[in-house]
Each structure stands twice: as C-alpha cells, then as structure tokens.
Design an enzyme around this catalytic site. Structure first.
Site, PDB file in Angstrom:
ATOM      1  N   VAL A  78     -17.873  13.688 -11.805  1.00 37.13           N
ATOM      2  CA  VAL A  78     -18.219  13.169 -13.133  1.00 37.13           C
ATOM      3  C   VAL A  78     -17.659  11.762 -13.359  1.00 37.13           C
ATOM      4  CG1 VAL A  78     -18.519  15.416 -14.212  1.00 37.13           C
ATOM      5  CG2 VAL A  78     -16.234  14.411 -14.091  1.00 37.13           C
ATOM      6  N   HIS A  86     -43.754  -4.860  13.749  1.00 42.50           N
ATOM      7  CA  HIS A  86     -44.533  -3.617  13.800  1.00 42.50           C
ATOM      8  C   HIS A  86     -44.275  -2.925  15.132  1.00 42.50           C
ATOM      9  CE1 HIS A  86     -47.936  -0.882  13.321  1.00 42.50           C
ATOM     10  NE2 HIS A  86     -48.263  -1.166  14.582  1.00 42.50           N
ATOM     11  N   GLU A 102       0.853  -1.197   0.000  1.00 44.45           N
ATOM     12  CA  GLU A 102       0.000   0.000   0.000  1.00 44.45           C
ATOM     13  C   GLU A 102       0.883   1.239   0.000  1.00 44.45           C
ATOM     14  OE1 GLU A 102      -2.420   2.907  -0.148  1.00 44.45           O
ATOM     15  OE2 GLU A 102      -3.250   0.874  -0.330  1.00 44.45           O
ATOM     16  N   ARG A 103       0.618   2.154  -0.926  1.00 47.03           N
ATOM     17  CA  ARG A 103       1.475   3.323  -1.068  1.00 47.03           C
ATOM     18  C   ARG A 103       1.058   4.509  -0.200  1.00 47.03           C
ATOM     19  NH1 ARG A 103      -0.278   5.450  -7.129  1.00 47.03           N
ATOM     20  NH2 ARG A 103      -2.373   6.173  -6.570  1.00 47.03           N
TER      21      ARG A 103
END
Length: 463
Positions: free
Chosen positions: A268, A442, A34-35
């Site tokens: 986007v 309920h 993991e960087r």
C-alpha cells in the site's frame, strides 16, 4: 577529531552510491554512510531480487506450454527454496559490485547510522562506537520503507511486507495482495505463476491507477485470464489472524466480504525515512513524510540536499540515481538540467509487463491538449507471433498541433525494454515525423512502436 570531507552522503542505495561515485569523479572527497547494505532496498530487497523471482516464474510458465513450440519435458516442477536462493545470490553479487565501485572511486564507506548534529556535521553510530564527520555538503539519501496501515500492520508471519514476500519459507496455497501498484501486481503475478490462488484488492476504481486507463484495463483483463481475482473499489476493514491463515474483511460497494487466505501481502505504498536524522531540528522542510527539495535537490537549509525516495515521488531507483548526479553536479557549480519527471519511465515486471512515460490520454486532454492517439496490437506483429506472446498493446499520445510525443503506454512482452525508445524520443523532443522517418529493424517487437505512431495519423500499415 572529526574526519573532514567535501561531501557526506547518508544512505548507500541507488541514489546515494551513484551520487558518491559522481562526486568522487568530480574531484570531491566523499564519505558514504550506510547502516545496513550497500545498494539499498532496490538492490538487496526490491528491484533486483524481485526480478530474479519473476524470471524464474516466467521460465516455469513457459514450461507449461512447451508443446506450443514443438518441445517436450516431463513433469516440470519448481523448488521455492532454490528460487529464493538464486535471488539472494544475485543481490549479494551486485552488493559486492557496488562496494568494488566505491573503492575504485576512493569513496570512504562508513558503516553506521547517521544523525545531523548541525550545519556540516554528522554523527555516525557504528559497530565500533560513535564518530563525527564534517562535510561542507550533506546529501540525504535514506530511501523509504513499506507503509503500515493502523490495525493492519504486517507481522512477518501471516501478514507480509515485500521483504517477507521475497523469502517465503514455503509456497502459500492462497494469497491476498492489498494494493495494485507495481509492487502488488508483481507479487500477484509471481505467486500465481507458481500455482497459488491469488486475490488482489484495490481501493481505487481500477488497478495500476497511475497508468493510462486503457492500459490498466487491458492488464486487468490479462491478469484475470491468468486466474488472478481482482476486486476494485475495495477497502480492507480488518484482518482476523488465525492459526496458519488470515481472514480479511473487505468492504465493496457498502457490502462486507470475507476472504480467507494463507498469507497477506501489504503493498500500500511507502513512506520516506526521515525520522531520527535531526532534520526538523535544523529546520529542513518535510511534507507528507518526504523532504522538500528544489530543482537541484537543495533543501530549505543551505548545505543539506536530498535525493531519491526520501525526497518524494516517483519512487523509482533510476529517478534516485539521476537525482544523485544532478545534485552533485549542482554542488560542483555545473548548473545541470533539472530532472523532468514527465520523462521518467515507469515499469511493472509482471505477466504481462507494463511500461509508460509521459502523459496518459486522460491527463493530456485535461491539460488542454488536442491529442492524436495511436494503437498497435501485438497480434499484428511477426516477432510477437514467433514468441508465442500475442497479447499486448502499444499506445501513443501526440499533440495534434505540434506533433510532440506527449506519452507512450505499453502492455505486453518485453515492454520494459521497449519503453526506452519512447523515453529517448521524449528527451529529444521528437515529433511524429521523427518517429515515422525512423527505420525500425525487422522482425522485432520495436516495429510496433513505429506502427503505433503511424496509427495516430491514420497511416498504420500492418493493422
């Protein structure tokens, strides 16, 4: 001399760290590279901290209506710095938790950036230099990043990606959100709740375009009632950046409109992190910015696998985690069930919340199904009335011939929790009879799931 492992996982997000832990559980020796941050974008800059922000906004919104509950508080206010601080603390807490789980399962975490040097060989450039890793199986779980549009790139000051939007140094008075998917709508909801003047533009003819059209329309009406301006069929032409403000030039039905705001959030879409890994050199197939995989997450090159956002849609943390398990169990020779994307739920944590699974009414009809559609409104539910939140809708889509639940689409309070009931029903191939004969507690919001099923067959009791 290179360190040797059974499996090397590149990327420590929700796909990578889950794959690493499951691999260790199955007896493999595992390295996780993991960087930046364990937990990936989701935990550190996405799913988790944004929900913290939205929770603060939800509480603040409730404070504006205390008199509806017979309560009173003087001059409720917010501190944006404290809201952001809380979200960062939560992310940091969970980041530490992931590290603990990896240590507990004896996964070796290696800090650095990875590059494939050949079959079974990974080079890692880390804080203390470069090292080589040997692994019989390599899982690429490098995630994705925010898509940038040419000429409309974020600058971290006036034009934000999700990362800047999560850590505003001050509250903008006005905001333009470009894109109305889950990320865009969540940020629009958050900033509106805290008083910003928010406009959302969407190039498609409706917001939340992956959702059922009826649910999309309902959500738009509620968001507009909250004061969010929404422009569809709107294409962003350019951004004129000034001193402390931005003017967006937007084309709507051939006419040009100028919208001046303090800040712009670009939402986007995303693009997979495939660059710099050496994939093309090894012959790994990449299409539309994502790694091509088979049903067990294998790429075109033996020994190399891919999971999560880098392997294509749907771009969801829970999809990545499940793929991680499928991938590792396939490596172990267990022949796991391949992932069925039609059974993966999607959730948007705005106000109102939106959640769905399976086919929409339109896609079901287009697929040739004769459908039965059921609906139940929140206003007919006792628990919703008690909560003071009666704006919502539960919609079900069934195959008229077999009774199979084809899809479920929800909008309203806590639907991101309710959806799991329909997800389980889809997984178990439940029919309308199974759901009709299920006893729902309920008073709960879940009763509406029952009623929406009954309504599809003309049997709704409370509406």
């Amino acid at each position: 001399m290179a360190a040797s492992f059974d499996i090397a996982v590149i990327g420590g997000g929700p796909g990578g760290y889950v794959a690493a832990i499951r691999a260790a559980q199955l007896g493999f020796s595992v390295a996780l590279i993991e960087r930046e941050h364990l937990g990936g974008i989701c935990l550190n800059w996405g799913c988790i901290p944004t929900k913290s922000l939205l929770r603060s906004a939800e509480v603040f919104g409730t404070l504006q209506h205390l008199d509806d509950f017979g309560l009173e508080a003087q001059n409720p206010a917010f501190d944006i710095a404290a809201i952001v601080k809380r979200s960062r603390q939560i992310a940091e807490q969970l980041n530490r938790g992931v590290g603990h789980l990896l240590r507990k399962n004896k996964v070796q975490v290696i800090d650095g950036s990875a590059r494939l040097r050949g079959p079974g060989t990974v080079e890692v450039d880390g804080p203390s230099g470069s090292q080589m890793i040997q692994a019989e199986s390599i899982i690429v779980a490098t995630g994705a990043r925010a898509r940038q549009l040419p000429g409309l790139e974020s600058d971290g000051h006036l034009v934000w990606t999700y990362k800047e939007a999560m850590m505003p140094p001050a509250m903008p008075k006005s905001l333009l959100v470009v894109g109305s998917g889950a990320i865009g709508i969540e940020f629009a909801s958050f900033y509106k709740a805290l008083g910003a003047d928010v406009t959302v533009i969407e190039v498609m003819d409706r917001i939340l375009p992956v959702e059922d059209e009826e649910i999309s329309g309902f959500a738009r009406k509620r968001l507009e009632q909250r004061g969010i301006a929404i422009l569809t069929d709107a294409r962003l032409q350019r951004l004129d950046r000034g001193e402390g403000h931005v003017t967006a030039v937007v084309a709507i039905n051939g006419e040009e409109r100028r919208i001046t705001v303090d800040r712009v959030i670009m939402a986007v879409g995303i693009v997979g992190n495939t660059e710099g890994l050496g994939l093309e050199r090894l012959g790994v197939d990449i299409e539309n910015g994502h790694i091509v995989i088979d049903r067990h997450c294998r790429t075109s090159v033996p020994g190399i696998h891919a999971i999560g956002d880098v392997a294509g849609p749907p771009w969801l943390a829970h999809k990545a985690s499940h793929e991680g398990v499928v991938c590792v169990e396939a490596i172990a020779g267990r022949d796991p069930h391949p992932l069925d994307v039609s059974k993966i739920p999607g959730c948007t944590y705005s106000e109102p919340q939106i959640a769905s699974v399976g086919l929409t009414e339109r896609t079901a009809r287009e697929a040739g199904y004769d459908v039965k559609v059921g609906r139940f409104p929140y206003v007919g539910n006792g628990k919703a009335i008690v909560l003071g939140d009666t704006e919502g809708l539960i919609k079900t889509v069934f195959d008229a011939k077999t009774g199979e639940l084809l899809g479920a689409h929800l909008v309203g309070s806590e639907v991101t929790e309710l959806i799991q009931g329909f997800v389980i029903a889809r997984q178990l191939e439940a029919t309308e009879l199974d759901l009709m004969q299920t006893v729902f507690p309920h008073p709960t919001l879940s009763e509406m799931m029952h009623e929406a099923t009954l309504d599809a067959y003309g049997r709704a009791v409370h509406f």
